[in-house]
Design an enzyme around this catalytic site. Structure first.
Site, PDB file in Angstrom:
ATOM      1  N   HIS A  44      39.868  43.773  32.936  1.00  0.00           N
ATOM      2  CA  HIS A  44      39.234  42.520  33.354  1.00  0.00           C
ATOM      3  C   HIS A  44      38.163  42.097  32.348  1.00  0.00           C
ATOM      4  O   HIS A  44      38.169  40.966  31.848  1.00  0.00           O
ATOM      5  CB  HIS A  44      38.618  42.696  34.744  1.00  0.00           C
ATOM      6  CG  HIS A  44      38.000  41.450  35.295  1.00  0.00           C
ATOM      7  ND1 HIS A  44      38.632  40.645  36.211  1.00  0.00           N
ATOM      8  CD2 HIS A  44      36.797  40.858  35.050  1.00  0.00           C
ATOM      9  CE1 HIS A  44      37.856  39.608  36.503  1.00  0.00           C
ATOM     10  NE2 HIS A  44      36.724  39.730  35.813  1.00  0.00           N
ATOM     11  N   GLU A  45      37.253  43.018  32.037  1.00  0.00           N
ATOM     12  CA  GLU A  45      36.163  42.684  31.108  1.00  0.00           C
ATOM     13  C   GLU A  45      36.678  42.461  29.692  1.00  0.00           C
ATOM     14  O   GLU A  45      36.196  41.582  28.975  1.00  0.00           O
ATOM     15  CB  GLU A  45      35.102  43.787  31.133  1.00  0.00           C
ATOM     16  CG  GLU A  45      34.445  44.014  32.487  1.00  0.00           C
ATOM     17  CD  GLU A  45      33.849  42.756  33.082  1.00  0.00           C
ATOM     18  OE1 GLU A  45      33.435  41.855  32.316  1.00  0.00           O
ATOM     19  OE2 GLU A  45      33.785  42.653  34.322  1.00  0.00           O
ATOM     20  N   ASP A  51      33.942  34.751  38.952  1.00  0.00           N
ATOM     21  CA  ASP A  51      34.490  33.957  37.849  1.00  0.00           C
ATOM     22  C   ASP A  51      35.124  32.668  38.372  1.00  0.00           C
ATOM     23  O   ASP A  51      34.965  31.593  37.777  1.00  0.00           O
ATOM     24  CB  ASP A  51      35.544  34.753  37.072  1.00  0.00           C
ATOM     25  CG  ASP A  51      34.985  36.048  36.509  1.00  0.00           C
ATOM     26  OD1 ASP A  51      33.800  36.060  36.144  1.00  0.00           O
ATOM     27  OD2 ASP A  51      35.741  37.037  36.447  1.00  0.00           O
TER      28      ASP A  51
END
Length: 217
Positions: free
Chosen positions: A44-45, A120
């Site tokens: 994800h990051e 997000d």
């Protein structure tokens, strides 16, 4: 922080940690995260970082981490290279793609997204709405839709006043949806194209937990 470790000088290590604490909260090493979830967080990051690095108008990546801080399970820090008071449409478009990069990486690698993209999605939706309704940065033209009624002397905000028709509201919704979809597609194209870089970044993240800007570029 320097005093806590009996140091006589404040170094960049303490300054960096102080910045991280202010932005994301203190480290939560006691939070137990499974290897499976840690891998999802890393992808994800890394997705955020990869998309941000690939886009010409996105802020440079300063740090990527899968260390749990505050409520965040991991975070990607992007910082502008200079003080900025105005933001262009192209910069906002690239920010939308960067924000969706984490979810796109999850979709591409694990075939389904997780709840980790909640913040997000909230941020990207808010930016897209502002572009359409406040900044005049959509195909609807340089118009503002709705006003915010507030009582500054009372310290209260009574929310959004709808001063447009239902047909215009549908067009606004369509424009917001279009901006998000285009940003999602752009992020997916980048992550797909540079999948090997994504895997390499994840490998390093799982090994070191945090990567500085020099290691990302």
């Amino acid at each position: 922080l320097a005093a806590r470790f009996n140091r006589s000088e404040i170094s960049m290590t303490e300054l960096e940690e102080a910045i991280d604490r202010v932005l994301a909260g203190p480290e939560r090493r006691s939070r137990v995260i499974s290897e499976k979830e840690k891998k999802v967080i890393a992808y994800h990051e890394a997705g955020h970082a990869l998309v941000s690095h690939a886009l010409p108008n996105a802020d440079p990546v300063h740090k990527v981490s899968i260390v749990s801080r505050g409520r965040a399970l991991g975070y990607t820090l992007t910082l502008p290279t200079e003080d900025r008071f105005l933001v262009t449409r192209s910069e906002l478009i690239d920010e939308l793609a960067m924000l969706l990069g984490g979810r796109v990486a999850e979709e591409l690698v694990f075939d389904e997204p997780t709840t980790g993209a909640q913040d997000d999605i909230q941020r990207s939706t808010r930016i897209a709405k502002q572009m359409v309704m406040q900044f005049g940065m959509s195909d609807l033209g340089p118009l503002q839709f709705g006003e915010n009624e507030s009582q500054p002397f009372l310290g209260r905000d009574f929310g959004h006043i709808k001063d447009y028709s239902d047909s215009v509201a549908a067009k606004v919704d369509s424009e917001v949806h279009r901006l998000i979809e285009e940003a999602h597609d752009e992020a997916r194209e980048i992550v797909t194209k540079y999948r090997d870089k994504l895997d390499l970044m994840v490998e390093r993240l799982l090994e070191k937990e945090s990567l500085e800007k020099e290691e990302v570029s």
